[in-house]
Design a protein around this motif. Structure first.
Motif, PDB file in Angstrom:
ATOM      1  N   PRO A 103       0.829  -1.215   0.000  1.00 30.42           N
ATOM      2  CA  PRO A 103       0.000   0.000   0.000  1.00 30.42           C
ATOM      3  C   PRO A 103       0.858   1.257   0.000  1.00 30.42           C
ATOM      4  O   PRO A 103       2.031   1.233   0.383  1.00 30.42           O
ATOM      5  CB  PRO A 103      -0.790  -0.132   1.302  1.00 30.42           C
ATOM      6  CG  PRO A 103       0.122  -0.912   2.210  1.00 30.42           C
ATOM      7  CD  PRO A 103       0.865  -1.865   1.318  1.00 30.42           C
ATOM      8  N   GLY A 104       0.295   2.349  -0.446  1.00 29.82           N
ATOM      9  CA  GLY A 104       0.998   3.630  -0.457  1.00 29.82           C
ATOM     10  C   GLY A 104       0.252   4.654   0.380  1.00 29.82           C
ATOM     11  O   GLY A 104      -0.972   4.580   0.524  1.00 29.82           O
ATOM     12  N   ARG A 170       6.309   8.510  -3.836  1.00 29.89           N
ATOM     13  CA  ARG A 170       6.677   9.930  -3.966  1.00 29.89           C
ATOM     14  C   ARG A 170       6.216  10.468  -5.294  1.00 29.89           C
ATOM     15  O   ARG A 170       5.811   9.717  -6.190  1.00 29.89           O
ATOM     16  CB  ARG A 170       8.181  10.105  -3.830  1.00 29.89           C
ATOM     17  CG  ARG A 170       8.992   9.436  -4.922  1.00 29.89           C
ATOM     18  CD  ARG A 170      10.449   9.845  -4.823  1.00 29.89           C
ATOM     19  NE  ARG A 170      11.329   9.167  -5.760  1.00 29.89           N
ATOM     20  CZ  ARG A 170      11.496   9.513  -7.042  1.00 29.89           C
ATOM     21  NH1 ARG A 170      10.785  10.538  -7.564  1.00 29.89           N
ATOM     22  NH2 ARG A 170      12.348   8.866  -7.810  1.00 29.89           N
ATOM     23  N   THR A 171       6.338  11.784  -5.429  1.00 31.97           N
ATOM     24  CA  THR A 171       6.011  12.423  -6.706  1.00 31.97           C
ATOM     25  C   THR A 171       7.250  12.436  -7.602  1.00 31.97           C
ATOM     26  O   THR A 171       8.363  12.108  -7.166  1.00 31.97           O
ATOM     27  CB  THR A 171       5.543  13.862  -6.482  1.00 31.97           C
ATOM     28  OG1 THR A 171       6.590  14.593  -5.806  1.00 31.97           O
ATOM     29  CG2 THR A 171       4.277  13.902  -5.637  1.00 31.97           C
ATOM     30  N   ARG A 172       7.078  12.812  -8.860  1.00 35.74           N
ATOM     31  CA  ARG A 172       8.190  12.858  -9.804  1.00 35.74           C
ATOM     32  C   ARG A 172       9.218  13.887  -9.369  1.00 35.74           C
ATOM     33  O   ARG A 172       8.886  15.056  -9.114  1.00 35.74           O
ATOM     34  CB  ARG A 172       7.677  13.209 -11.206  1.00 35.74           C
ATOM     35  CG  ARG A 172       6.802  12.119 -11.808  1.00 35.74           C
ATOM     36  CD  ARG A 172       6.347  12.494 -13.205  1.00 35.74           C
ATOM     37  NE  ARG A 172       5.513  11.439 -13.780  1.00 35.74           N
ATOM     38  CZ  ARG A 172       4.953  11.512 -14.986  1.00 35.74           C
ATOM     39  NH1 ARG A 172       5.156  12.594 -15.757  1.00 35.74           N
ATOM     40  NH2 ARG A 172       4.206  10.521 -15.425  1.00 35.74           N
ATOM     41  N   ARG A 179       2.881  14.722 -10.431  1.00 32.43           N
ATOM     42  CA  ARG A 179       2.268  13.396 -10.517  1.00 32.43           C
ATOM     43  C   ARG A 179       3.080  12.367  -9.737  1.00 32.43           C
ATOM     44  O   ARG A 179       4.268  12.563  -9.468  1.00 32.43           O
ATOM     45  CB  ARG A 179       2.173  12.955 -11.979  1.00 32.43           C
ATOM     46  CG  ARG A 179       1.216  13.797 -12.823  1.00 32.43           C
ATOM     47  CD  ARG A 179       1.193  13.256 -14.238  1.00 32.43           C
ATOM     48  NE  ARG A 179       0.271  14.006 -15.093  1.00 32.43           N
ATOM     49  CZ  ARG A 179       0.050  13.738 -16.368  1.00 32.43           C
ATOM     50  NH1 ARG A 179       0.699  12.722 -16.955  1.00 32.43           N
ATOM     51  NH2 ARG A 179      -0.804  14.454 -17.065  1.00 32.43           N
ATOM     52  N   ILE A 180       2.410  11.282  -9.398  1.00 32.59           N
ATOM     53  CA  ILE A 180       3.099  10.202  -8.704  1.00 32.59           C
ATOM     54  C   ILE A 180       4.139   9.596  -9.646  1.00 32.59           C
ATOM     55  O   ILE A 180       3.862   9.298 -10.806  1.00 32.59           O
ATOM     56  CB  ILE A 180       2.107   9.113  -8.242  1.00 32.59           C
ATOM     57  CG1 ILE A 180       1.166   9.677  -7.181  1.00 32.59           C
ATOM     58  CG2 ILE A 180       2.849   7.900  -7.697  1.00 32.59           C
ATOM     59  CD1 ILE A 180       1.867  10.106  -5.903  1.00 32.59           C
ATOM     60  N   GLY A 184       6.658   5.067  -7.360  1.00 28.64           N
ATOM     61  CA  GLY A 184       5.569   4.874  -6.403  1.00 28.64           C
ATOM     62  C   GLY A 184       4.569   3.825  -6.845  1.00 28.64           C
ATOM     63  O   GLY A 184       3.653   3.482  -6.090  1.00 28.64           O
ATOM     64  N   LYS A 185       4.737   3.285  -8.041  1.00 29.10           N
ATOM     65  CA  LYS A 185       3.846   2.255  -8.567  1.00 29.10           C
ATOM     66  C   LYS A 185       4.568   0.909  -8.734  1.00 29.10           C
ATOM     67  O   LYS A 185       4.002  -0.048  -9.259  1.00 29.10           O
ATOM     68  CB  LYS A 185       3.276   2.693  -9.917  1.00 29.10           C
ATOM     69  CG  LYS A 185       2.551   4.033  -9.853  1.00 29.10           C
ATOM     70  CD  LYS A 185       2.152   4.500 -11.258  1.00 29.10           C
ATOM     71  CE  LYS A 185       1.528   5.894 -11.208  1.00 29.10           C
ATOM     72  NZ  LYS A 185       1.173   6.374 -12.556  1.00 29.10           N
ATOM     73  N   GLY A 186       5.834   0.883  -8.334  1.00 34.31           N
ATOM     74  CA  GLY A 186       6.609  -0.350  -8.458  1.00 34.31           C
ATOM     75  C   GLY A 186       7.032  -0.654  -9.879  1.00 34.31           C
ATOM     76  O   GLY A 186       7.334  -1.803 -10.220  1.00 34.31           O
TER      77      GLY A 186
END
Length: 258
Positions: A103-104, A170-172, A179-180, A184-186
């Protein structure tokens, strides 16, 4: 000589006459053998450069097996060890551990089916990296098709990758309101350098513009554009002067490679 002695001698001679002569096993006829096989006077088949195999009474030529080199033996044993230990993502070449859902704490972060990868095709990671399977598989394609052949003649070849970043919510570029990041999405991993078998290290920061390793780094950067959706390096912006950023995001226009 008595009568019984004569009878016994006669019986022994008659029995001996009925015993068949012992003969050698028949050999193949000379005209049945291939043209490049010669027959020794004893009847044995002789070849000087290739081995002869008897099949159905006819000499057939088969190539002499070649001895495996030590390098080939080591590679086979390494693959057998990898397969014996099992792997993640259904691939014995991807060694690691299944993590599951991650989870994030920010909207858009998290990984549904994450793994913690420690090595790819025998190349270790400097630290276990969390990502999804498509990203791990893209990393394997790049390592096998580009990293290994590019660094083969440098320091004995690649031993491990220096990981600068993997999963983090984290964000870019850590910018507020952005944006994420694919991290952050693996779906992303950052590589800052390569450790070779002899212990020497090639870093993106020092090697990108050097005469010794600059060409190799540029080649590996370019090749990554085939395996990943986004490839960033020192020529992209100030945030990537010391590492390569790879992620598996897909764009309608194709790979974003800078």
């Amino acid at each position: 000589m008595t009568r019984w002695t004569m009878v016994l001698l006669f019986s022994a001679c008659a029995a001996a006459a009925q015993v068949p002569d012992v003969s050698q096993r028949p050999v193949s006829r000379p005209d049945a053998a291939p043209a490049d096989v010669r027959l020794e006077p004893s009847g044995a088949i002789a070849t000087s450069k290739r081995d002869a195999v008897i099949r159905g009474g006819v000499a057939a030529i088969s190539p002499r097996p070649r001895m495996r080199t030590p390098a080939v033996v080591r590679a086979i044993r390494k693959q057998q060890q990898l397969a014996a230990r099992g792997g993640v993502c259904g691939d014995p070449g991807l060694q690691g551990k299944i993590v599951g859902a991650v989870p994030g704490h920010l909207p858009g972060c998290g990984v549904a089916e994450a793994i913690r990868l420690r090595s790819i095709s025998g190349v270790a990671l400097s630290e276990p990296a969390v990502m999804d399977c498509p990203t791990a598989q893209a990393l394997k394609v790049w390592i096998n098709a580009s990293v290994k052949p590019t660094l083969r003649d440098m320091g004995g070849g690649v031993a491990s990758l220096r990981v600068a970043g993997h999963y983090v919510c984290r964000t870019r570029n850590h910018k507020r309101g952005a944006r994420i990041s694919e991290h952050g999405k693996g779906r992303a991993i950052d590589i800052s350098g390569f450790t070779l078998e002899d212990g020497s290290v090639i870093t993106v920061l020092k090697g990108w513009r050097s005469r010794e390793s600059g060409q190799a780094l540029r080649q590996m950067h370019s090749d990554a554009c085939v395996a990943f959706g986004t490839v960033l390096g020192p020529n992209s912006d100030r945030f990537h002067q010391d590492h390569f950023h790879f992620d598996t995001a897909r764009y309608r226009s194709g790979t974003y490679c800078r």
